[in-house]
Design a protein around this motif. Structure first.
Motif, PDB file in Angstrom:
ATOM      1  N   ASP A   1      85.097  72.608  65.125  1.00 55.02           N
ATOM      2  CA  ASP A   1      85.662  73.906  65.508  1.00 55.02           C
ATOM      3  C   ASP A   1      85.255  74.289  66.930  1.00 55.02           C
ATOM      4  OD1 ASP A   1      86.917  74.178  63.120  1.00 55.02           O
ATOM      5  OD2 ASP A   1      85.457  75.571  62.241  1.00 55.02           O
ATOM      6  N   ALA A   2      84.028  73.956  67.298  1.00 50.25           N
ATOM      7  CA  ALA A   2      83.539  74.332  68.629  1.00 50.25           C
ATOM      8  C   ALA A   2      84.280  73.593  69.736  1.00 50.25           C
ATOM      9  CB  ALA A   2      82.043  74.059  68.726  1.00 50.25           C
ATOM     10  N   LEU A   3      84.772  72.399  69.408  1.00 51.74           N
ATOM     11  CA  LEU A   3      85.334  71.536  70.454  1.00 51.74           C
ATOM     12  C   LEU A   3      86.847  71.387  70.389  1.00 51.74           C
ATOM     13  CD1 LEU A   3      82.645  68.682  70.276  1.00 51.74           C
ATOM     14  CD2 LEU A   3      82.701  70.645  71.849  1.00 51.74           C
ATOM     15  N   LYS A   4      87.472  71.952  69.368  1.00 53.71           N
ATOM     16  CA  LYS A   4      88.892  71.618  69.140  1.00 53.71           C
ATOM     17  C   LYS A   4      89.822  72.067  70.262  1.00 53.71           C
ATOM     18  CE  LYS A   4      89.677  75.603  66.139  1.00 53.71           C
ATOM     19  NZ  LYS A   4      89.685  76.076  64.740  1.00 53.71           N
ATOM     20  N   ASP A   5      89.443  73.066  71.048  1.00 53.76           N
ATOM     21  CA  ASP A   5      90.309  73.511  72.149  1.00 53.76           C
ATOM     22  C   ASP A   5      89.969  72.862  73.489  1.00 53.76           C
ATOM     23  OD1 ASP A   5      87.858  74.733  72.436  1.00 53.76           O
ATOM     24  OD2 ASP A   5      88.653  76.642  73.153  1.00 53.76           O
ATOM     25  N   CYS A   6      89.110  71.842  73.479  1.00 51.98           N
ATOM     26  CA  CYS A   6      88.608  71.284  74.754  1.00 51.98           C
ATOM     27  C   CYS A   6      89.347  70.031  75.201  1.00 51.98           C
ATOM     28  CB  CYS A   6      87.120  70.965  74.634  1.00 51.98           C
ATOM     29  SG  CYS A   6      86.143  72.437  74.317  1.00 51.98           S
ATOM     30  N   ASN A   7      89.714  69.983  76.483  1.00 53.45           N
ATOM     31  CA  ASN A   7      90.326  68.783  77.063  1.00 53.45           C
ATOM     32  C   ASN A   7      89.277  67.796  77.544  1.00 53.45           C
ATOM     33  OD1 ASN A   7      91.389  71.453  78.456  1.00 53.45           O
ATOM     34  ND2 ASN A   7      93.122  70.280  77.667  1.00 53.45           N
ATOM     35  N   LEU A   8      88.090  68.316  77.783  1.00 50.49           N
ATOM     36  CA  LEU A   8      87.030  67.446  78.303  1.00 50.49           C
ATOM     37  C   LEU A   8      85.726  67.857  77.628  1.00 50.49           C
ATOM     38  CD1 LEU A   8      85.961  65.363  80.423  1.00 50.49           C
ATOM     39  CD2 LEU A   8      85.682  67.277  82.015  1.00 50.49           C
ATOM     40  N   VAL A   9      85.095  66.890  76.972  1.00 50.37           N
ATOM     41  CA  VAL A   9      83.813  67.156  76.314  1.00 50.37           C
ATOM     42  C   VAL A   9      82.756  66.238  76.930  1.00 50.37           C
ATOM     43  CG1 VAL A   9      82.530  67.183  74.142  1.00 50.37           C
ATOM     44  CG2 VAL A   9      84.964  67.798  74.162  1.00 50.37           C
ATOM     45  N   ILE A  10      81.724  66.865  77.483  1.00 46.92           N
ATOM     46  CA  ILE A  10      80.624  66.141  78.121  1.00 46.92           C
ATOM     47  C   ILE A  10      79.411  66.252  77.194  1.00 46.92           C
ATOM     48  CG2 ILE A  10      79.078  66.088  80.116  1.00 46.92           C
ATOM     49  CD1 ILE A  10      81.882  65.740  81.098  1.00 46.92           C
TER      50      ILE A  10
END
Lengths: 259, 259
Positions: free
Chosen positions: A77-86
């Protein structure tokens, strides 16, 4: 009124995601580090204790970042809207993920946030054990802070401080402020202006008979790496192209005289 | 055996001086930040409480930095062996001290520590009030960390973290590690090699009739600022000078043909 960098078009697209943080004092220190550097989005996935007095105490004047923090119970849920995850991690020698250092990461983030609806996450794992493979699976890149090999584990708030600092330093804000102080008002060159410069340089190197055609590609890559590092401003591009043109003028005259 | 960057010839010449620090937890966090980045010399001037349990707890694996810390009761004593004293401070608009940002500071420190017996201090004031004018009088430069204008006060340990990080990033260590990864082994150019390059550039700009003599000084300062920012390596200097030589060769031929 003082400017709030949290409204900066790129900085506001960056969220800090903390996965299962156990010391609430760290969460407070992270809120402070974020606000200091112009970051505003804080997401906590399964924090051990939040809200907490200790977090509020360490946040000092950044209570608003804690108030606006989103608490979730799933990393998806925390990352589902992200285009780039570092994923922030110590440097790993055996994994196949692409790895960057924190300065390169900030560059990558600035490129991604050119896009109007981009959302970037920087993910920090547990204080004691970092990110597991399952959590790394969500990451496009792993990013590390260069450290002393005998003692490489940073406090998590110190790590967020360095990441947030590099993000701010990679924006146009700092460069603009500095050039204004110096009496210049130059903007950083755009990608298109840089391409124009590289094309000009390539032509000039042939005109002065410097470039060995067999080695062109490798050579120009090297030039790009060097000048990209410099972060040229618009005026510097003008100056450099002026030098290229002066050299080319002589090369042309020489060619005419020789014929 | 893992390498300890605290033995690095430049990093070991940098001391962190804390003036009248009131929270001993901060002293511990600073020890940790220092060891993480390869700094070893910690000097405490009139700390409120030291040694302390809180400092030791926050130092985590950096107890040795605390053990080796020197406690003094006068700032003069702390700084008397230093060739370069940097005062960490928020950016001040009204003082006449030369001011640098933290990245420029690290460059300055690296230049100073070329010298075999150099000793550099970075001075941090009290948590609540920073450095007074009396303390600033000891400083050759004031150095600031760029921050969000609405909330510019960093925690002191976070500030030391950023300074120490920039010092490590400015050494040849990180560049070497990276270039080794890429298959290159170039070293950063020395001050002498850079001077040779600037001299060559200056000559070439006259040979190709680019440089207006009236504007020489300003122009070359601009070139220096640009290339210093790039942190050229030895191979890049070679390449750039190769380009200069090729241009000069044509300029010379042209001159002969015209005569």
């Amino acid at each position: 009124m003082l400017e709030d960098y949290r409204n900066h078009t790129k900085l506001k697209k960056i969220k800090i995601v903390l996965f299962e943080t156990s010391h609430s004092g760290n969460i407070g220190a992270i809120a402070r580090a974020m606000k200091n550097m112009g970051l505003s989005q804080l997401v906590l996935v399964n924090p051990k204790e939040f809200p907490s007095q200790m977090a509020s105490a360490r946040a000092s004047g950044a209570a608003d970042v804690l108030d606006d923090a989103i608490v979730l119970d799933s990393l998806e849920d925390a990352l589902k809207d992200c285009n780039l995850v570092i994923g922030a991690s110590a440097r790993l020698r055996r994994v196949s993920w692409p790895q960057l250092d924190v300065r390169e990461t900030a560059q990558k983030i600035m490129a991604t946030t050119e896009n109007a609806d981009a959302q970037v996450a920087i993910l920090f794992g547990r204080e004691d054990s970092g990110l597991s493979n399952v959590e790394m699976d969500h990451c496009h890149y792993l990013a590390n802070i260069p450290t002393n090999p005998v003692y490489s584990s940073l406090n998590i708030a110190a790590a967020v401080q360095v990441f947030a600092y590099e993000c701010l330093m990679a924006t146009d804000i700092v460069v603009k402020n500095k050039t204004t102080q110096l009496g210049y008002k130059e903007q950083l060159a755009s990608g298109k202006q840089l391409e124009g410069f590289y094309e000009h340089l390539y032509q000039m190197l042939q005109d002065i008979e410097f470039l060995d055609p067999a080695k062109n590609a490798l050579f120009m890559r090297r030039m790009r790496r060097m000048f990209n590092r410099t972060q040229l401003d618009v005026k510097e591009i003008d100056i450099l192209r002026g030098i290229l043109t002066a050299s080319q003028r002589q090369a042309k005259q020489l060619k005419v005289l020789k014929e």
